[in-house]
Structure formats: structure tokens, C-alpha cells
Scaffold this motif. Structure first.
Motif, PDB file in Angstrom:
ATOM      1  N   VAL A   8       0.845  -1.194   0.000  1.00 25.62           N
ATOM      2  CA  VAL A   8       0.000   0.000   0.000  1.00 25.62           C
ATOM      3  C   VAL A   8       0.882   1.246   0.000  1.00 25.62           C
ATOM      4  CG1 VAL A   8      -1.632   1.343   1.369  1.00 25.62           C
ATOM      5  CG2 VAL A   8      -1.987  -1.118   1.080  1.00 25.62           C
ATOM      6  N   ALA A   9       1.910   1.261   0.851  1.00 27.63           N
ATOM      7  CA  ALA A   9       2.805   2.418   0.928  1.00 27.63           C
ATOM      8  C   ALA A   9       3.547   2.639  -0.385  1.00 27.63           C
ATOM      9  CB  ALA A   9       3.797   2.227   2.072  1.00 27.63           C
ATOM     10  N   LEU A  10       4.037   1.569  -0.996  1.00 30.20           N
ATOM     11  CA  LEU A  10       4.776   1.709  -2.253  1.00 30.20           C
ATOM     12  C   LEU A  10       3.867   2.136  -3.394  1.00 30.20           C
ATOM     13  CD1 LEU A  10       7.100  -1.390  -1.906  1.00 30.20           C
ATOM     14  CD2 LEU A  10       7.864   0.983  -2.120  1.00 30.20           C
ATOM     15  N   ALA A  11       2.652   1.607  -3.435  1.00 28.74           N
ATOM     16  CA  ALA A  11       1.721   2.006  -4.496  1.00 28.74           C
ATOM     17  C   ALA A  11       1.365   3.484  -4.375  1.00 28.74           C
ATOM     18  CB  ALA A  11       0.466   1.143  -4.428  1.00 28.74           C
ATOM     19  N   ARG A  12       1.250   3.964  -3.152  1.00 26.22           N
ATOM     20  CA  ARG A  12       0.930   5.380  -2.951  1.00 26.22           C
ATOM     21  C   ARG A  12       2.072   6.290  -3.378  1.00 26.22           C
ATOM     22  NH1 ARG A  12      -2.129   4.576   2.901  1.00 26.22           N
ATOM     23  NH2 ARG A  12      -4.229   4.256   2.021  1.00 26.22           N
ATOM     24  N   GLU A  13       3.299   5.766  -3.357  1.00 25.14           N
ATOM     25  CA  GLU A  13       4.467   6.564  -3.745  1.00 25.14           C
ATOM     26  C   GLU A  13       4.976   6.190  -5.133  1.00 25.14           C
ATOM     27  OE1 GLU A  13       5.655   9.072  -2.137  1.00 25.14           O
ATOM     28  OE2 GLU A  13       4.473   8.867  -0.305  1.00 25.14           O
TER      29      GLU A  13
END
Length: 218
Positions: free
Chosen positions: A60-65
Motif C-alpha cells: 500500500v505504501a509503495l503504491a501510494r508513492e
């Protein structure tokens, strides 16, 4: 005397400066070939398993960035032993739960061929439950940095971006990135390699601990 089996640690198979082993594999974005990513940065990272709490927060964190990595001409590629259809189901769950689509490829590696080649798993392991390894691969296909995290601690996305920025900056400026460096901070000069420069430095530490100047960047 009790005999203990020798066990290589994850990351032990490759070193910084090695060429990243090429491979082709099925992924959630279709078939991928590592060598097709030449000309841009690539972050290849493994995760212990789909449908696990820490891995879900990481994705989730990587997809958001994802846009931040794209701005840096860097692609993301994930890997685990789970099947392609497990990856699909997990990404569907992430989309439905977090209203977020993970579009970077996730590779299936059920036979551990890729994970073993990269030292992400020890030679005699039969799963990747202890693996959370990251490889920063430059546009020439060379491994420039590696990190290994335990299964119960998630990666830091800001640190992944900082590492990428630092690797790009040291290449561009032929300089050194000091502790806690971020884009816009001063960098350090490479120390001289001859005694005359050491003796002619004004301060006792100036010859080996000096920030770059505007002149150095021209």
C-alpha cells in the motif's frame, strides 16, 4: 561435539557492484525480463508471502508513492514464492480494501529459482518466510545497494526513496552522500589521494571532510 549445519544468510550470494542476474518470469503485469529494464533504475524486492499484514502495508505504501519512483526513472518489481493467481487475489483485496491499485509487477517464484540466485533465500530453505530483501539496480544492470529486513519489520518507503536519490546524486556529482543526506543537502568531496594536498589543506580535517561547493558542481 554437536554438529551445526552451515546456513548462508539472505543477501550473501551477491555483493554491491555485481551484475544483477538476468531472468524472465510471469508477473501480474505479464512476462518480465530483467534485462529489459536496462536504461533505468530498478528496485527488485522480495516479500515473505501474500495476504500477510506487514507485506500488505508495504505494498500500500509503495503504491501510494509509485509516482515518486516514476519521477526518478525508477521501476519497482516485487517477488515472492506465491503463485500468480495468489498475487491477483491479493491485489484485488488491496484495491477493494484501500481503494488503491498496485500496478508494478509482482513475480511468481514458486521454485525459488530467482530468490536463490539473488541470495534472497538460503540454499536449503523450502520457503521464503524469513525474507524481506531489496536490491537497487542501476541503469547498467549493476547492484548498487542492498537491504535485508526481518519478516516482522516493514521497509521504510521514505528511506527507499532517499537511498535512490543518494545513489543518483553521487553518480551525478561524483561526490559522497553523508549521514542523513537528503536532496538539497550539501555533499562531501572525495578525499585527495596525494600527500601534497593533505599537507596544504587549511584545517586539520579539511583534506578528508569537506563539503562540495558550487564550483565542484559545475
Amino acid at each position: 561435539m554437536e554438529q551445526h549445519e552451515t546456513r548462508n544468510a539472505p543477501c550473501a550470494g551477491l555483493r554491491i557492484g555485481d551484475e544483477a542476474p538476468d531472468f524472465s518470469a510471469r508477473s501480474t503485469a505479464g512476462k518480465v525480463q530483467l534485462s529489459d529494464y536496462r536504461g533505468k533504475w530498478l528496485i527488485l524486492f522480495s516479500h515473505p508471502a501474500d495476504f500477510t499484514p506487514v507485506c500488505t502495508t508495504e505494498f500500500v505504501a509503495l503504491a501510494r508513492e509509485a509516482d515518486e519512483f516514476e519521477k526518478r526513472n525508477c521501476e519497482l518489481m516485487a517477488l515472492s514464492v506465491d503463485s500468480l493467481f495468489s498475487h491477483f487475489a491479493w491485489l484485488r483485496m488491496i484495491r477493494d480494501r484501500f481503494d488503491l491499485e498496485v500496478r508494478f509487477p509482482i513475480i511468481e517464484d514458486p521454485t525459488l529459482v530467482i530468490g536463490t540466485a539473488y541470495g534472497m533465500v538460503a540454499p536449503k530453505d523450502n520457503d521464503s518466510a524469513t525474507v524481506r530483501t531489496t536490491f537497487f539496480i542501476d541503469p547498467d544492470g549493476i547492484i548498487r545497494a542492498m537491504t535485508c529486513y526481518p519478516a516482522n519489520v516493514g521497509r521504510s518507503t521514505p528511506e527507499m526513496l532517499r537511498m535512490l536519490d543518494a545513489l543518483m546524486a553521487v553518480d551525478e556529482e561524483a561526490a559522497l552522500a553523508p549521514a542523513n543526506w537528503h536532496p538539497g543537502d550539501p555533499m562531501l568531496r572525495q578525499p585527495p589521494a596525494n600527500l601534497d594536498d593533505v599537507f596544504s589543506a587549511k584545517g586539520e580535517t579539511d583534506w578528508f571532510l569537506a563539503e562540495t561547493s558550487t564550483e565542484d558542481r559545475k
